[in-house]
Design a protein around this motif. Structure first.
Motif, PDB file in Angstrom:
ATOM      1  N   UNK A 170     -11.674  91.534  16.371  1.00 45.54           N
ATOM      2  CA  UNK A 170     -11.225  92.222  17.500  1.00 45.54           C
ATOM      3  C   UNK A 170      -9.678  92.249  17.349  1.00 45.54           C
ATOM      4  N   UNK A 171      -9.183  90.843  17.170  1.00 51.98           N
ATOM      5  CA  UNK A 171      -7.624  90.789  17.261  1.00 51.98           C
ATOM      6  C   UNK A 171      -7.136  91.484  15.906  1.00 51.98           C
ATOM      7  N   UNK A 172      -7.663  91.749  14.851  1.00 52.61           N
ATOM      8  CA  UNK A 172      -7.282  92.187  13.639  1.00 52.61           C
ATOM      9  C   UNK A 172      -7.426  93.783  13.790  1.00 52.61           C
ATOM     10  N   UNK A 173      -8.723  94.149  14.147  1.00 50.70           N
ATOM     11  CA  UNK A 173      -8.772  95.629  14.180  1.00 50.70           C
ATOM     12  C   UNK A 173      -8.033  96.415  15.600  1.00 50.70           C
ATOM     13  N   UNK A 174      -7.620  95.478  16.415  1.00 54.20           N
ATOM     14  CA  UNK A 174      -7.107  96.094  17.572  1.00 54.20           C
ATOM     15  C   UNK A 174      -5.545  96.438  17.097  1.00 54.20           C
ATOM     16  N   UNK A 175      -5.143  96.086  16.146  1.00 56.26           N
ATOM     17  CA  UNK A 175      -3.894  96.478  15.407  1.00 56.26           C
ATOM     18  C   UNK A 175      -3.756  97.768  14.824  1.00 56.26           C
ATOM     19  N   UNK A 176      -5.112  98.461  15.065  1.00 53.99           N
ATOM     20  CA  UNK A 176      -4.916  99.736  14.086  1.00 53.99           C
ATOM     21  C   UNK A 176      -4.883 101.003  15.507  1.00 53.99           C
ATOM     22  N   UNK A 177      -4.968 100.472  16.853  1.00 53.82           N
ATOM     23  CA  UNK A 177      -5.043 101.336  17.811  1.00 53.82           C
ATOM     24  C   UNK A 177      -4.171 102.677  17.634  1.00 53.82           C
ATOM     25  N   UNK A 178      -2.991 102.241  17.136  1.00 54.66           N
ATOM     26  CA  UNK A 178      -1.770 103.177  16.983  1.00 54.66           C
ATOM     27  C   UNK A 178      -1.658 104.006  15.523  1.00 54.66           C
ATOM     28  N   UNK A 179      -2.515 103.417  14.609  1.00 59.69           N
ATOM     29  CA  UNK A 179      -2.311 103.764  13.397  1.00 59.69           C
ATOM     30  C   UNK A 179      -2.787 105.121  13.094  1.00 59.69           C
ATOM     31  N   UNK A 180      -2.288 105.637  12.261  1.00 57.79           N
ATOM     32  CA  UNK A 180      -2.864 107.177  11.858  1.00 57.79           C
ATOM     33  C   UNK A 180      -4.228 107.127  11.425  1.00 57.79           C
ATOM     34  N   UNK A 181      -4.751 108.233  11.225  1.00 58.18           N
ATOM     35  CA  UNK A 181      -6.194 108.194  10.586  1.00 58.18           C
ATOM     36  C   UNK A 181      -5.980 108.207   9.135  1.00 58.18           C
ATOM     37  N   UNK A 182      -4.717 108.562   8.582  1.00 63.87           N
ATOM     38  CA  UNK A 182      -4.706 108.386   7.113  1.00 63.87           C
ATOM     39  C   UNK A 182      -4.560 107.244   6.629  1.00 63.87           C
ATOM     40  N   UNK A 183      -3.482 106.397   7.473  1.00 70.64           N
ATOM     41  CA  UNK A 183      -3.465 105.081   7.131  1.00 70.64           C
ATOM     42  C   UNK A 183      -4.740 104.162   7.180  1.00 70.64           C
ATOM     43  N   UNK A 184      -5.526 104.373   8.170  1.00 73.08           N
ATOM     44  CA  UNK A 184      -6.952 103.845   8.235  1.00 73.08           C
ATOM     45  C   UNK A 184      -7.736 104.106   7.000  1.00 73.08           C
ATOM     46  N   UNK A 185      -7.993 105.367   6.763  1.00 68.49           N
ATOM     47  CA  UNK A 185      -8.580 105.854   5.540  1.00 68.49           C
ATOM     48  C   UNK A 185      -8.137 105.185   4.217  1.00 68.49           C
ATOM     49  N   UNK A 186      -6.787 105.192   4.132  1.00 67.67           N
ATOM     50  CA  UNK A 186      -6.442 104.753   2.975  1.00 67.67           C
ATOM     51  C   UNK A 186      -6.446 103.334   2.892  1.00 67.67           C
ATOM     52  N   UNK A 187      -6.290 102.445   3.884  1.00 59.48           N
ATOM     53  CA  UNK A 187      -6.677 101.159   3.735  1.00 59.48           C
ATOM     54  C   UNK A 187      -8.097 100.736   3.662  1.00 59.48           C
ATOM     55  N   UNK A 188      -9.053 101.635   4.194  1.00 59.23           N
ATOM     56  CA  UNK A 188     -10.317 101.501   3.815  1.00 59.23           C
ATOM     57  C   UNK A 188     -10.791 101.537   2.360  1.00 59.23           C
ATOM     58  N   UNK A 189     -10.261 102.700   1.670  1.00 62.33           N
ATOM     59  CA  UNK A 189     -10.434 102.967   0.297  1.00 62.33           C
ATOM     60  C   UNK A 189      -9.922 101.845  -0.565  1.00 62.33           C
ATOM     61  N   UNK A 190      -8.946 101.440  -0.098  1.00 68.38           N
ATOM     62  CA  UNK A 190      -8.224 100.062  -0.845  1.00 68.38           C
ATOM     63  C   UNK A 190      -8.933  98.763  -0.834  1.00 68.38           C
ATOM     64  N   UNK A 191      -9.469  98.699   0.525  1.00 73.06           N
ATOM     65  CA  UNK A 191     -10.709  97.626   0.737  1.00 73.06           C
ATOM     66  C   UNK A 191     -11.723  97.625  -0.006  1.00 73.06           C
ATOM     67  N   UNK A 192     -12.417  98.689  -0.055  1.00 74.40           N
ATOM     68  CA  UNK A 192     -13.570  98.803  -0.849  1.00 74.40           C
ATOM     69  C   UNK A 192     -13.602  98.776  -2.348  1.00 74.40           C
ATOM     70  N   UNK A 193     -12.327  99.472  -2.791  1.00 71.85           N
ATOM     71  CA  UNK A 193     -12.014  99.423  -4.263  1.00 71.85           C
ATOM     72  C   UNK A 193     -11.743  98.122  -4.936  1.00 71.85           C
ATOM     73  N   UNK A 194     -11.022  97.381  -3.929  1.00 73.02           N
ATOM     74  CA  UNK A 194     -10.586  96.084  -4.174  1.00 73.02           C
ATOM     75  C   UNK A 194     -11.566  95.188  -4.182  1.00 73.02           C
ATOM     76  N   UNK A 195     -12.652  95.343  -3.325  1.00 72.02           N
ATOM     77  CA  UNK A 195     -13.726  94.188  -3.367  1.00 72.02           C
ATOM     78  C   UNK A 195     -14.767  94.504  -4.685  1.00 72.02           C
ATOM     79  N   UNK A 196     -14.798  95.892  -4.709  1.00 70.74           N
ATOM     80  CA  UNK A 196     -15.580  96.271  -5.995  1.00 70.74           C
ATOM     81  C   UNK A 196     -15.129  95.503  -7.377  1.00 70.74           C
ATOM     82  N   UNK A 197     -13.882  95.752  -7.160  1.00 67.31           N
ATOM     83  CA  UNK A 197     -13.026  95.193  -8.525  1.00 67.31           C
ATOM     84  C   UNK A 197     -13.258  93.673  -8.808  1.00 67.31           C
ATOM     85  N   UNK A 198     -13.118  92.732  -7.599  1.00 68.49           N
ATOM     86  CA  UNK A 198     -13.533  91.395  -7.827  1.00 68.49           C
ATOM     87  C   UNK A 198     -14.709  91.277  -8.326  1.00 68.49           C
ATOM     88  N   UNK A 199     -15.648  91.827  -7.556  1.00 70.21           N
ATOM     89  CA  UNK A 199     -17.108  91.708  -7.981  1.00 70.21           C
ATOM     90  C   UNK A 199     -17.204  92.136  -9.535  1.00 70.21           C
TER      91      UNK A 199
END
Length: 206
Positions: free
Chosen positions: A3-32
């Motif tokens: 909750x603490x970590x996600x609350x930091x995105x209240x004022x974030x743009x949609x583009x930032x959230x989408x890009x971070x989500x993409x980096x998140x998913x592809x980063x995890x897939x890369x390590x796997x």
């Protein structure tokens, strides 16, 4: 914590959230993929690092941005290395030689100097998190080179660096990246265990 970590995105743009989500998913897939010795570790990792470079540039974290740019270059090198060897003799998991350890130490300190120089060049006021950033940059770049050579020590370096990066990203307000690096830590531990088993099997066949 989430909750603490996600609350930091209240004022974030949609583009930032989408890009971070993409980096998140592809980063995890890369390590796997790395854990499974799949060459897809590199194209998926490239997508993640390129996006991360942009996000860190926007956030003004130029040390982390620089090391992610290095990741992109090393991903291309590793992709070439794994691909070229695959067509001839399979690149096997091994331990670092004495020479490779010395080169790795040299890479670590060279990365510290380069990352520090980036901060100085842009006249950035360095604080404790920036020095931590510089230190982890050295660890991660050396780990990336060892991974390209399929050296088992790369996972030890990833684990150390990831453990430092988790609280650092959380402190900086990059909650999704903090969660990502927490998952990276767990995956790196599992990968180290798996690569040790593979290495042991190689040695038993000799």
């Amino acid at each position: 914590m989430f909750e603490f970590l996600l609350s930091q995105y209240k004022n974030a743009s949609t583009m930032q959230i989408v890009l971070e989500a993409m980096a998140f998913v592809f980063g995890i897939v890369s390590v796997i993929c790395a854990k499974k010795e799949s060459i897809w570790v590199y194209p998926t990792g490239l997508i993640s690092t390129i996006i991360t470079v942009y996000l860190l540039y926007q956030a003004g974290y130029f040390g982390d941005m620089t090391i992610n740019f290095y990741y992109s270059i090393m991903s291309i090198y590793g992709w070439y290395k794994w691909r070229s060897v695959a067509s001839a003799t399979q690149l096997k998991i091994t331990r670092t030689t004495f020479k490779e350890k010395i080169i790795g130490i040299g890479m670590f300190f060279l990365t510290l100097v380069i990352t520090y120089s980036v901060y100085i060049y842009i006249d950035y006021s360095l604080e404790i998190p920036n020095y931590i950033d510089i230190f982890t940059s050295g660890i991660f770049f050396t780990a990336m080179w060892y991974m390209a050579l399929k050296k088992i020590e790369n996972w030890t370096l990833w684990i150390i660096g990831d453990c430092i990066a988790v609280p650092l990203f959380a402190y900086r307000g990059l909650g999704m990246l903090a969660i990502q690096y927490l998952i990276f830590t767990i995956l790196a531990i599992l990968a180290l265990i798996e690569w040790k088993k593979i290495l042991s099997n190689y040695q038993q066949k000799l």
